[in-house]
Scaffold this motif. Structure first.
Motif, mmCIF file in Angstrom:
data_model
loop_
_atom_site.group_PDB
_atom_site.id
_atom_site.type_symbol
_atom_site.label_atom_id
_atom_site.label_comp_id
_atom_site.label_asym_id
_atom_site.label_seq_id
_atom_site.Cartn_x
_atom_site.Cartn_y
_atom_site.Cartn_z
ATOM 1 N N LEU A 117 -40.157 32.555 -13.122
ATOM 2 C CA LEU A 117 -39.461 31.662 -14.053
ATOM 3 C C LEU A 117 -38.008 32.098 -14.153
ATOM 4 C CD1 LEU A 117 -42.052 31.311 -16.974
ATOM 5 C CD2 LEU A 117 -41.539 29.644 -15.198
ATOM 6 N N SER A 118 -37.134 31.126 -14.307
ATOM 7 C CA SER A 118 -35.709 31.392 -14.478
ATOM 8 C C SER A 118 -35.216 30.756 -15.764
ATOM 9 C CB SER A 118 -34.904 30.851 -13.287
ATOM 10 O OG SER A 118 -35.304 31.470 -12.084
ATOM 11 N N ASN A 119 -34.203 31.384 -16.362
ATOM 12 C CA ASN A 119 -33.593 30.911 -17.607
ATOM 13 C C ASN A 119 -34.590 30.913 -18.768
ATOM 14 O OD1 ASN A 119 -31.133 30.129 -18.803
ATOM 15 N ND2 ASN A 119 -31.797 27.998 -18.905
ATOM 16 N N PHE A 120 -35.548 31.824 -18.714
ATOM 17 C CA PHE A 120 -36.546 31.970 -19.781
ATOM 18 C C PHE A 120 -36.318 33.353 -20.407
ATOM 19 C CE2 PHE A 120 -40.688 30.367 -21.374
ATOM 20 C CZ PHE A 120 -40.995 31.425 -22.210
ATOM 21 N N TYR A 121 -35.807 33.356 -21.641
ATOM 22 C CA TYR A 121 -35.391 34.608 -22.282
ATOM 23 C C TYR A 121 -36.554 35.199 -23.097
ATOM 24 C CZ TYR A 121 -30.611 33.657 -20.881
ATOM 25 O OH TYR A 121 -29.485 33.436 -20.141
ATOM 26 N N GLN A 122 -37.423 35.886 -22.379
ATOM 27 C CA GLN A 122 -38.496 36.605 -23.074
ATOM 28 C C GLN A 122 -37.982 37.824 -23.830
ATOM 29 O OE1 GLN A 122 -41.784 37.423 -20.247
ATOM 30 N NE2 GLN A 122 -42.995 36.124 -21.577
ATOM 31 N N ASN A 123 -36.735 38.210 -23.593
ATOM 32 C CA ASN A 123 -36.196 39.384 -24.261
ATOM 33 C C ASN A 123 -35.522 39.052 -25.591
ATOM 34 O OD1 ASN A 123 -34.063 37.990 -23.198
ATOM 35 N ND2 ASN A 123 -33.084 39.750 -22.214
ATOM 36 N N HIS A 124 -35.597 37.798 -26.047
ATOM 37 C CA HIS A 124 -35.020 37.433 -27.333
ATOM 38 C C HIS A 124 -35.727 38.211 -28.446
ATOM 39 C CE1 HIS A 124 -33.871 35.040 -30.832
ATOM 40 N NE2 HIS A 124 -32.883 34.558 -30.099
ATOM 41 N N ARG A 125 -34.959 38.714 -29.394
ATOM 42 C CA ARG A 125 -35.516 39.614 -30.415
ATOM 43 C C ARG A 125 -36.646 38.969 -31.208
ATOM 44 N NH1 ARG A 125 -34.743 40.489 -35.781
ATOM 45 N NH2 ARG A 125 -33.203 38.828 -35.844
ATOM 46 N N ARG A 126 -36.452 37.756 -31.647
ATOM 47 C CA ARG A 126 -37.495 37.107 -32.443
ATOM 48 C C ARG A 126 -38.718 36.774 -31.593
ATOM 49 N NH1 ARG A 126 -35.815 32.324 -36.256
ATOM 50 N NH2 ARG A 126 -38.028 32.658 -36.759
ATOM 51 N N TYR A 127 -38.466 36.455 -30.342
ATOM 52 C CA TYR A 127 -39.587 36.159 -29.437
ATOM 53 C C TYR A 127 -40.410 37.408 -29.174
ATOM 54 C CZ TYR A 127 -42.005 34.347 -25.285
ATOM 55 O OH TYR A 127 -42.953 33.954 -24.370
ATOM 56 N N VAL A 128 -39.753 38.532 -28.921
ATOM 57 C CA VAL A 128 -40.462 39.774 -28.628
ATOM 58 C C VAL A 128 -41.303 40.221 -29.822
ATOM 59 C CG1 VAL A 128 -40.142 42.223 -28.098
ATOM 60 C CG2 VAL A 128 -38.785 40.508 -26.904
ATOM 61 N N GLU A 141 -53.203 23.933 -39.009
ATOM 62 C CA GLU A 141 -54.209 23.133 -39.701
ATOM 63 C C GLU A 141 -54.988 23.964 -40.720
ATOM 64 O OE1 GLU A 141 -56.635 21.413 -36.709
ATOM 65 O OE2 GLU A 141 -55.026 20.191 -35.853
ATOM 66 N N GLY A 142 -54.284 24.874 -41.387
ATOM 67 C CA GLY A 142 -54.900 25.684 -42.427
ATOM 68 C C GLY A 142 -55.718 26.859 -41.922
ATOM 69 N N LEU A 143 -55.773 27.075 -40.625
ATOM 70 C CA LEU A 143 -56.549 28.179 -40.059
ATOM 71 C C LEU A 143 -55.619 29.147 -39.341
ATOM 72 C CD1 LEU A 143 -59.598 26.254 -38.520
ATOM 73 C CD2 LEU A 143 -59.554 27.560 -40.663
ATOM 74 N N PRO A 144 -55.951 30.437 -39.340
ATOM 75 C CA PRO A 144 -55.123 31.399 -38.601
ATOM 76 C C PRO A 144 -55.206 31.150 -37.101
ATOM 77 C CG PRO A 144 -57.133 32.443 -39.377
ATOM 78 C CD PRO A 144 -57.093 31.082 -40.025
ATOM 79 N N ILE A 145 -54.098 31.339 -36.424
ATOM 80 C CA ILE A 145 -54.042 31.140 -34.978
ATOM 81 C C ILE A 145 -54.423 32.442 -34.283
ATOM 82 C CG2 ILE A 145 -52.511 30.675 -33.024
ATOM 83 C CD1 ILE A 145 -50.921 28.814 -34.785
ATOM 84 N N ALA A 146 -55.248 32.327 -33.276
ATOM 85 C CA ALA A 146 -55.639 33.485 -32.470
ATOM 86 C C ALA A 146 -55.534 33.112 -30.990
ATOM 87 C CB ALA A 146 -57.062 33.937 -32.813
ATOM 88 N N PRO A 147 -54.655 33.737 -30.266
ATOM 89 C CA PRO A 147 -53.663 34.748 -30.675
ATOM 90 C C PRO A 147 -52.422 34.098 -31.273
ATOM 91 C CG PRO A 147 -53.523 34.382 -28.322
ATOM 92 C CD PRO A 147 -54.673 33.532 -28.805
ATOM 93 N N CYS A 148 -51.833 34.754 -32.257
ATOM 94 C CA CYS A 148 -50.696 34.166 -32.954
ATOM 95 C C CYS A 148 -49.395 34.570 -32.271
ATOM 96 C CB CYS A 148 -50.692 34.614 -34.413
ATOM 97 S SG CYS A 148 -50.280 36.366 -34.641
ATOM 98 N N GLY A 149 -48.326 33.893 -32.629
ATOM 99 C CA GLY A 149 -46.995 34.256 -32.161
ATOM 100 C C GLY A 149 -46.455 33.351 -31.078
ATOM 101 N N ALA A 150 -45.140 33.460 -30.858
ATOM 102 C CA ALA A 150 -44.450 32.615 -29.882
ATOM 103 C C ALA A 150 -44.758 33.024 -28.447
ATOM 104 C CB ALA A 150 -42.942 32.661 -30.136
#
Length: 370
Positions: free
Chosen positions: A132-143, A172-181
């Motif tokens: 992948l190109s131009n995909f900033y996985q190193n962004h602080r909030r993303y990490v 939808e009122g339920l916890p996401i598994a796995p959570c996060g961006a």
């Protein structure tokens, strides 16, 4: 050793001029304690740089680094690598329709195929990567957008994920598994490789999906809650990530042992990249037991299930086939760096040697006056 006269009171910061009773009128001295450290009397060694020591050092570094750099560079060049871009930006690309029309909200996958030719055969194990190109996985909030306790199988974190996962913490009122961006943006293209023989027959290339993740990630950092007995029950009361089409316990319907948080494609994706252009291991094409090349030269077809849109952030997608050597994948930079440093040191050694012989008119046998 250097001898000095001082007493224990001076060592402890009590000076003879100060009042022994600590009266109100006593003024504390700002003089540092009379110790070897504070008075800078510790033993020290300072090298004297002369032509007899500097010139051999430059030549030795050059003679060591240049052969090492040549060896690394040759090893890197012996690695075979093939790369094909299947983003579909160009209108002539077979994947152009998928790139333009597919989005995260699409319910039907888009299929496309890319034809390519391998000019040289690939021996030994061949590793298939997606890039992948131009995909900033190193962004602080993303990490930070993940819950390691949840990924480690903690039941309390499963039902109450970390706030770092916001806005992908609940759905939808339920916890996401796995959570996060990070988990929400899981790469989900499906790649299939076929070899076209001389008769025009299409032969599927077996792709191994196990063994692509780090052992420590697979067996230490990522665990399913409650073991691997019944993942449907273990993940009950949770919801899938927003961009996923199926829950985490159905990531690999063909292999029940590769589901949940220990799914190797998921584990590979969760190890974030340091740069915006990166590649991640997708599959392994194992070496054949006989002398037949793993991937013979000829025509190939790459079938793609286009599930991952990238044009929204001006990204690019590619598939890479590569062999490896004792030093890893193809990377000529290390060899070039060694050759450059060695050449500079050798060149400086020659220049300094000429300057030393041309301008050094001192009589080495004469005593240096004090």
């Amino acid at each position: 050793m250097m001898a000095s006269s001082y007493n224990a009171k001076e060592e402890d910061g009590h000076h003879s001029g100060a009042s022994s009773h600590g009266g109100a009128g006593a003024v504390k001295s700002k003089k540092p304690d009379n110790t070897a450290f504070k008075q800078q009397r510790l033993p020290a060694w300072q090298p004297i740089l002369t032509a007899g020591t500097v010139l051999p050092a430059f030549f030795v570094i050059g003679l060591i680094f240049i052969p090492i750099g040549i060896g690394l560079f040759v090893s890197s060049n012996n690695i075979k690598e093939f790369e094909i871009d299947y983003t579909g930006v160009s209108e002539s690309s077979p994947c152009h329709s998928c790139a333009k029309n597919f989005s995260w909200n699409s319910t039907t996958p888009c299929l496309c195929s890319m034809d390519f030719t391998l000019e040289q055969p690939f021996e030994s194990n061949v590793f298939m990567y997606y890039g992948l190109s131009n995909f900033y996985q190193n962004h602080r909030r993303y990490v930070k957008s993940r819950d390691d306790s949840q990924l480690n199988g903690d039941r309390s974190a499963l039902t109450s994920p970390s706030k770092e996962c916001e806005p992908y913490r609940t759905s939808e009122g339920l916890p996401i598994a796995p959570c996060g961006a990070i988990a929400n943006s899981l790469f989900n293209d499906t790649l299939e490789l076929y070899h076209i023989d001389a008769n025009g027959t299409s032969n599927s290339i077996p792709l191994v999906k196990k063994g692509i993740a780090w052992w420590t990630d697979k067996h230490v950092k990522f665990r399913n809650p409650g073991g691997n007995s019944n993942l449907t029950v273990a993940f009950q009361g949770t919801n899938k990530p927003v961009n996923w089409r199926r829950p985490v316990y159905e990531l690999d319907p063909s292999d029940p042992e590769n589901n949940g948080f220990i799914n190797e494609d998921f584990i590979v994706w969760m190890r974030t990249a340091a740069l915006p252009t990166f590649r991640k291991l997708y599959r392994i094409i194992q070496k054949k037991p006989n002398t037949t090349p793993t991937l013979p030269s000829g025509k190939y077809v790459l079938n793609i299930t286009y599930n991952y849109p990238v044009l929204s952030f001006d990204g690019r997608k590619r598939m890479i086939l590569s062999t490896i050597s004792w030093m890893g994948g193809k990377n000529p930079f290390l060899g070039i760096a060694y050759i450059t440093v060695g050449s500079i040191c050798f060149f400086l050694g020659v220049v300094l040697l000429i300057i030393h012989h041309k301008y050094d008119t001192r009589n080495n046998s004469a005593d240096i006056p004090n």
